[in-house]
Design an enzyme around this catalytic site. Structure first.
Site, short mmCIF file in Angstrom:
data_model
loop_
_atom_site.label_atom_id
_atom_site.label_comp_id
_atom_site.label_asym_id
_atom_site.label_seq_id
_atom_site.Cartn_x
_atom_site.Cartn_y
_atom_site.Cartn_z
N HIS A 115 0.86 -1.20 0.00
CA HIS A 115 0.00 0.00 0.00
C HIS A 115 0.89 1.24 0.00
O HIS A 115 1.85 1.34 0.77
CB HIS A 115 -0.91 0.02 1.24
CG HIS A 115 -1.99 -1.03 1.18
ND1 HIS A 115 -2.98 -1.02 0.23
CD2 HIS A 115 -2.23 -2.11 1.95
CE1 HIS A 115 -3.79 -2.06 0.42
NE2 HIS A 115 -3.36 -2.74 1.45
N PHE A 135 -11.11 -8.13 12.89
CA PHE A 135 -11.14 -6.92 13.70
C PHE A 135 -12.53 -6.30 13.62
O PHE A 135 -12.95 -5.88 12.54
CB PHE A 135 -10.07 -5.95 13.19
CG PHE A 135 -8.79 -6.66 12.90
CD1 PHE A 135 -8.35 -6.81 11.59
CD2 PHE A 135 -8.08 -7.27 13.91
CE1 PHE A 135 -7.20 -7.52 11.31
CE2 PHE A 135 -6.92 -7.99 13.63
CZ PHE A 135 -6.48 -8.11 12.33
N ASP A 160 -14.87 -3.97 13.29
CA ASP A 160 -14.95 -2.53 12.97
C ASP A 160 -16.32 -2.26 12.36
O ASP A 160 -17.28 -2.97 12.64
CB ASP A 160 -13.84 -2.19 11.98
CG ASP A 160 -14.19 -2.74 10.61
OD1 ASP A 160 -14.05 -2.00 9.62
OD2 ASP A 160 -14.66 -3.88 10.53
N ASP A 183 -9.66 -10.90 6.75
CA ASP A 183 -10.16 -9.58 7.15
C ASP A 183 -9.53 -8.48 6.29
O ASP A 183 -10.24 -7.65 5.70
CB ASP A 183 -9.82 -9.36 8.63
CG ASP A 183 -10.20 -7.96 9.09
OD1 ASP A 183 -9.58 -6.99 8.62
OD2 ASP A 183 -11.12 -7.84 9.90
N ASP A 194 -9.95 -4.33 2.15
CA ASP A 194 -9.44 -3.72 0.91
C ASP A 194 -10.47 -3.84 -0.21
O ASP A 194 -10.69 -2.89 -0.97
CB ASP A 194 -8.11 -4.38 0.49
CG ASP A 194 -6.97 -3.97 1.41
OD1 ASP A 194 -5.96 -4.68 1.45
OD2 ASP A 194 -7.10 -2.93 2.12
N1 LIG Z 1 -11.54 -4.97 10.07
C1 LIG Z 1 -10.70 -4.06 9.59
N2 LIG Z 1 -10.89 -2.78 9.91
C2 LIG Z 1 -10.01 -1.89 9.40
C3 LIG Z 1 -8.94 -2.24 8.57
C4 LIG Z 1 -8.27 -1.03 8.26
C5 LIG Z 1 -7.09 -0.85 7.37
N3 LIG Z 1 -6.16 -1.94 7.47
C6 LIG Z 1 -5.14 -1.93 6.45
C7 LIG Z 1 -4.07 -2.87 6.80
C8 LIG Z 1 -4.15 -3.97 6.07
C9 LIG Z 1 -5.27 -3.92 5.15
O1 LIG Z 1 -4.84 -4.33 3.88
C10 LIG Z 1 -5.69 -2.47 5.14
O2 LIG Z 1 -5.03 -1.83 4.08
C11 LIG Z 1 -8.95 0.00 8.91
N4 LIG Z 1 -9.97 -0.56 9.57
C12 LIG Z 1 -11.03 0.07 10.33
O3 LIG Z 1 -12.05 0.41 9.38
C13 LIG Z 1 -12.61 1.68 9.73
C14 LIG Z 1 -12.14 2.67 8.70
O4 LIG Z 1 -12.90 2.44 7.55
P1 LIG Z 1 -12.92 3.64 6.46
O5 LIG Z 1 -13.49 4.87 7.20
O6 LIG Z 1 -13.80 3.13 5.37
O7 LIG Z 1 -11.48 3.87 6.04
C15 LIG Z 1 -12.04 2.02 11.10
O8 LIG Z 1 -12.82 1.40 12.09
C16 LIG Z 1 -10.68 1.36 11.02
O9 LIG Z 1 -10.16 1.08 12.32
C17 LIG Z 1 -8.75 -3.60 8.25
O10 LIG Z 1 -7.83 -4.01 7.52
N5 LIG Z 1 -9.67 -4.47 8.80
#
Ligand SMILES: Nc1nc2c(c(CN[C@H]3C=C[C@H](O)[C@@H]3O)cn2[C@@H]2O[C@H](COP(=O)(O)O)[C@@H](O)[C@H]2O)c(=O)[nH]1
Length: 365
Positions: free
Chosen positions: A77, A266, A268, A337, A342
């Site tokens: 990324h 996670f 979210d 996840d 992504d």
């Molecule tokens: N379950 C889960 N939640 C994740 C991520 C990530 C980013 N992870 C990076 C690392 C490796 C991956 O390849 C991603 O590039 C952010 N979040 C959560 O989402 C919300 C933000 O959303 P939006 O406002 O739309 O950007 C916020 O609660 C944030 O904490 C994830 O991966 N999994």
């Protein structure tokens, strides 16, 4: 039996029992999956659709294979740090201290955004961009000494770090500042001012590092009471912090853990949205109505806990289904996840949001 004999037997028993527990090292567990299963078993407003979950497992596996999705995707990324050294450890800790609640009620043009490298970044990427921009401007935003130095790390300096390219400022600015101050104080008191020492203290266990973060840093202690009876540990930011370390370092060096597969999805606001879009997560009509109308669902409301718990359990079922069909697959809940997050972002950019994500404002995710 005389009193002496009874005392002797009791001492004998205690000695044996104590030595046994002292000798068998406690295997660290986070209890996240147990809590998620309990929430799933007791949910009435959120349910899982078994056939869609099976189909999703097949689609996810096929897509991940096609995209050669692995820990290496993390560093690919544009904004994620590439250095395999302590600067990336500090970056990830800072990032996951603040990795929460980016959603906005404003439209794409007016929502909080960070201008960096000629682009406007929103959501999670706005946080990563703000941190990278600060480092480019020689602001030591990933240093816990800096967070604690209230003469240097003033409120206006932090406002500058998180300055927006629009009229809307970053959500929960005060809470983010408190997270940095609190974490700086705890690192100073317990870990010689370095998150690196937390990793060392976990002794190669991902679960132990998650528990260390939850037990020592209140802002990572993402635990709720489900329907006033069961304490459920979601630990979303503690888990994603360990997962980001593991992915950033390709499971080696600072990211080497002997039990990384204990980390769950996670909980979210993006993955539940994706699972509902895939037909895996089903909402009862009143809940679906609230989500479609973008109504705020209060933190710790039963609906919110059901959404988070059932999502964790759903990803666990997808993980098991994939490994049942492909026993040698290098796949765990983290990669599933990350892949779904992504993918959700790609669909969001393509303006394919069939249903909004749920709106809960909190520091937990
Ligand atoms: N379950 C889960 N939640 C994740 C991520 C990530 C980013 N992870 C990076 C690392 C490796 C991956 O390849 C991603 O590039 C952010 N979040 C959560 O989402 C919300 C933000 O959303 P939006 O406002 O739309 O950007 C916020 O609660 C944030 O904490 C994830 O991966 N999994």
């Amino acid at each position: 039996m005389s009193d002496d004999e009874a005392d002797h037997d009791l001492l004998d028993f205690l000695r044996q029992h104590f030595n046994k527990t002292a000798l068998t090292p406690k295997i660290p567990e986070t209890q996240v999956l147990e809590g998620a299963e309990y929430v799933y078993d007791n949910s009435i407003d959120v349910a899982l659709d078994y056939l869609s979950t099976k189909a999703a497992a097949a689609m996810i596996y096929e897509q991940m294979q096609k995209k050669e999705y692995s820990t290496k995707t993390w560093s690919s990324h544009e904004l994620h740090p590439k250095a395999k050294d302590e600067s990336t450890v500090a970056f990830i800790f800072t990032m996951d201290l603040l990795n929460f609640s980016f959603w906005s009620e404003l439209d794409e043009e007016e929502r909080f955004a960070v201008e960096y490298k000629g682009k406007k970044w929103t959501g999670y990427w706005s946080l990563v961009a703000a941190l990278q921009r600060a480092l480019d401007e020689d602001i030591p935003i990933t240093s816990s000494d800096f967070w604690q130095n209230e003469d240097e790390c003033t409120e206006e300096v932090l406002k500058h770090v998180f300055r927006s390219a629009t009229e809307e400022e970053i959500p929960l600015f005060q809470e983010r500042m408190s997270c940095l101050r609190e974490a700086g104080q705890i690192l100073y008191e317990k870990y010689q001012c370095s998150f690196r020492n937390c990793i060392t203290a976990a002794n190669g266990s991902a679960a132990a590092l998650v528990n260390l973060l939850a037990d020592n840093f209140p802002c990572f202690n993402d635990v709720v009471k489900f329907e006033n009876r069961k304490s459920v540990r979601f630990l979303k930011r503690a888990q994603i912090c360990v997962a980001d370390l593991w992915a950033a370092f390709d499971g080696e060096g600072h990211g080497e853990f002997n039990d990384i597969d204990k980390i769950t999805m996670f909980a979210d606001y993006r993955i539940p949205q994706m699972l509902n879009t895939l037909g895996c997560l089903w909402y009862a009509p009143p809940l679906e109505n609230a989500i479609r109308k973008k109504k705020v669902i209060e933190s710790e409301h039963s609906w919110e806990i059901q959404l988070r718990g059932c999502s964790i359990w759903c990803i666990e079922l997808i993980r098991r289904e994939i490994l049942r069909n492909h026993p040698d697959a290098k796949i765990n809940a983290i990669l599933i996840d990350f892949f779904l997050y992504d993918t959700m972002k790609e669909r969001e950019i393509a303006d394919e949001e069939p249903i909004p994500h749920h709106r809960t404002r909190s520091i937990w995710y």
